[in-house]
Design a protein around this motif. Structure first.
Motif, mmCIF file in Angstrom:
data_model
loop_
_atom_site.group_PDB
_atom_site.id
_atom_site.type_symbol
_atom_site.label_atom_id
_atom_site.label_comp_id
_atom_site.label_asym_id
_atom_site.label_seq_id
_atom_site.Cartn_x
_atom_site.Cartn_y
_atom_site.Cartn_z
ATOM 1 N N ARG A 182 0.823 -1.204 0.000
ATOM 2 C CA ARG A 182 0.000 0.000 0.000
ATOM 3 C C ARG A 182 0.865 1.264 0.000
ATOM 4 N N TYR A 183 1.924 1.250 0.791
ATOM 5 C CA TYR A 183 2.788 2.425 0.869
ATOM 6 C C TYR A 183 3.474 2.671 -0.470
ATOM 7 N N GLU B 199 13.648 -0.562 1.167
ATOM 8 C CA GLU B 199 14.253 -1.369 2.226
ATOM 9 C C GLU B 199 14.074 -0.695 3.576
ATOM 10 N N LEU B 200 14.208 0.624 3.603
ATOM 11 C CA LEU B 200 14.023 1.383 4.835
ATOM 12 C C LEU B 200 12.571 1.278 5.322
ATOM 13 N N VAL B 201 11.627 1.407 4.387
ATOM 14 C CA VAL B 201 10.207 1.288 4.737
ATOM 15 C C VAL B 201 9.920 -0.098 5.292
ATOM 16 N N ARG B 202 10.500 -1.112 4.674
ATOM 17 C CA ARG B 202 10.284 -2.493 5.137
ATOM 18 C C ARG B 202 10.768 -2.649 6.582
ATOM 19 N N ASP B 203 11.923 -2.093 6.890
ATOM 20 C CA ASP B 203 12.455 -2.173 8.258
ATOM 21 C C ASP B 203 11.574 -1.424 9.243
ATOM 22 N N GLN B 204 11.078 -0.246 8.825
ATOM 23 C CA GLN B 204 10.226 0.541 9.711
ATOM 24 C C GLN B 204 8.882 -0.140 9.978
ATOM 25 N N ARG C 185 2.272 2.549 12.532
ATOM 26 C CA ARG C 185 2.584 3.830 11.880
ATOM 27 C C ARG C 185 2.188 3.820 10.406
ATOM 28 N N PHE C 186 2.139 2.630 9.802
ATOM 29 C CA PHE C 186 1.839 2.524 8.367
ATOM 30 C C PHE C 186 0.427 1.991 8.125
ATOM 31 N N ALA C 187 -0.425 2.116 9.146
ATOM 32 C CA ALA C 187 -1.814 1.667 9.030
ATOM 33 C C ALA C 187 -2.737 2.878 9.143
ATOM 34 N N PRO C 188 -3.001 3.578 8.031
ATOM 35 C CA PRO C 188 -3.705 4.858 8.096
ATOM 36 C C PRO C 188 -5.225 4.775 8.176
ATOM 37 N N ASP C 189 -5.809 3.610 7.932
ATOM 38 C CA ASP C 189 -7.273 3.534 7.925
ATOM 39 C C ASP C 189 -7.738 2.299 8.684
ATOM 40 N N ALA C 190 -9.061 2.158 8.786
ATOM 41 C CA ALA C 190 -9.637 1.085 9.608
ATOM 42 C C ALA C 190 -9.233 -0.300 9.114
#
Length: 341
Positions: free
Chosen positions: A14-15, A28-33, A40-45
């Motif tokens: 999704r990101y 790769e950075l996003v995957r680690d985060q 933090r990467f779950a913006p909706d229900a």
């Protein structure tokens, strides 16, 4: 499929769709985060429900593992409390996202109802989810190889990604697989085989649904179908306990005793713990929602025998015969001594 695998993949997918400019290093950075802080990467229900289910499932499976060595009385009490706590967590998740398929599925499996009622609820969930996926996922087709037809393939997206990054598709597959396993346990062998074949069409979804198919065909005494299914699944299937045990049951039921003895020895020799679990029925944690990944080499042997329990019980004198085959009892005792069973 473990939510610790597909939920992060879903959040990352999704990101990336929202940020097409990402470089490989940024991905790769996003995957680690995401691994450190998925919320933090779950913006909706929907995304929040997926993350909440991942945590609830982790707590449930960890709780079951920690109970393994408890006395029976403590085990029953603690398991009941764990299931009650999990049901409450899952109810909150479903309230936030009614399309959280895995949360609904595990809620059904944890309900204190007869198995046939559980099967009926799972069947309703499967139909509901399949209809929604067909309506909302262009190209989704449960009858197509890979589950996606030309409409989806024409856009250039790998069908493995379409499946593995969509919690609803994964939840639907879990429901179909749970129905297949439930049909084995309730002696609906043709239905079990049909559901297993549906799961086997998926790409990007790790499964041993072929094991369910082979056990069903063995029980139906379909020799041609059994070996045809094994060939279609590829050479690696011949190393699976489900193939080796299913072949033994099939040959025994067909009255081919000499071949059955050879098949049983092959199962006992190649599947660690196979002889032990076959002649010593041993409790297995419930599948929540489907067959878990193996932690020990002998877990697969335990799973295969546990899933075949009804078939074995319905096959006159099979266990007595198996225990009398030369070397089988000795292998069972050696395994028990080595692992403290």
């Amino acid at each position: 499929m473990d939510p610790r695998a597909y939920v992060p993949a879903y959040l990352e997918h999704r990101y990336e769709l929202a940020h097409p400019e990402l470089t490989d290093a940024a991905r790769e950075l996003v995957r680690d985060q995401i691994a450190r802080d998925p919320e933090r990467f779950a913006p909706d229900a929907q995304a929040q429900a997926a993350v909440a289910y991942m945590h609830a499932h982790d707590e449930l499976m960890d709780g079951l593992r920690r109970m393994e060595d408890l006395p029976d009385s403590d085990f029953e009490h603690d398991r009941g409390a764990l299931f009650e706590r999990t049901r409450s967590q899952l109810a909150a998740i479903v309230q936030a996202d009614p399309h959280a398929v895995d949360a609904r599925l595990v809620s059904i499996q944890l309900a204190e109802v007869p198995l046939d009622a559980c099967m009926g609820d799972m069947l309703q969930l499967e139909r509901e989810t399949c209809e929604r996926l067909i309506a909302t996922r262009p190209g989704f087709n449960p009858e197509a190889e890979g589950l996606w037809d030309e409409e989806a393939r024409a856009k250039g997206t790998d069908v493995r990604v379409l499946t593995a990054c969509d919690p609803e598709v994964i939840g639907w597959l879990h429901t179909v697989e749970a129905l297949s396993q439930g049909c084995i346990f309730t002696a609906r062998y043709r239905a079990a085989a049909s559901y297993a074949r549906t799961v086997m069409r998926a790409k990007g979804y790790p499964t041993i649904a072929v094991g369910t198919l082979l056990l069903a065909l063995a029980r139906l005494e379909d020799e041609e179908g059994f070996f045809a299914a094994a060939r279609e699944a590829g050479a690696a299937v011949e190393d699976l306990p489900w193939f080796l045990l299913g072949r033994t049951i099939l040959l025994y039921k067909l009255g081919q005793r000499r071949s059955a003895r050879r098949a049983l020895r092959d199962f006992a020799n190649r599947c660690e713990g196979g002889a032990f679990f076959l002649i010593n029925p041993t409790y297995h944690d419930p599948y929540l929602p489907v067959r878990p990944a193996a932690c020990e080499a002998w877990d697969l042997s335990h799973q295969a025998v546990w899933e075949a329990d009804g078939i074995i019980a319905d096959t006159p004198d099979f266990t007595t015969w198996a225990e009398g085959v030369e070397g089988v009892r000795e292998q069972a005792e050696e395994f028990a001594a080595r692992y403290g069973f």
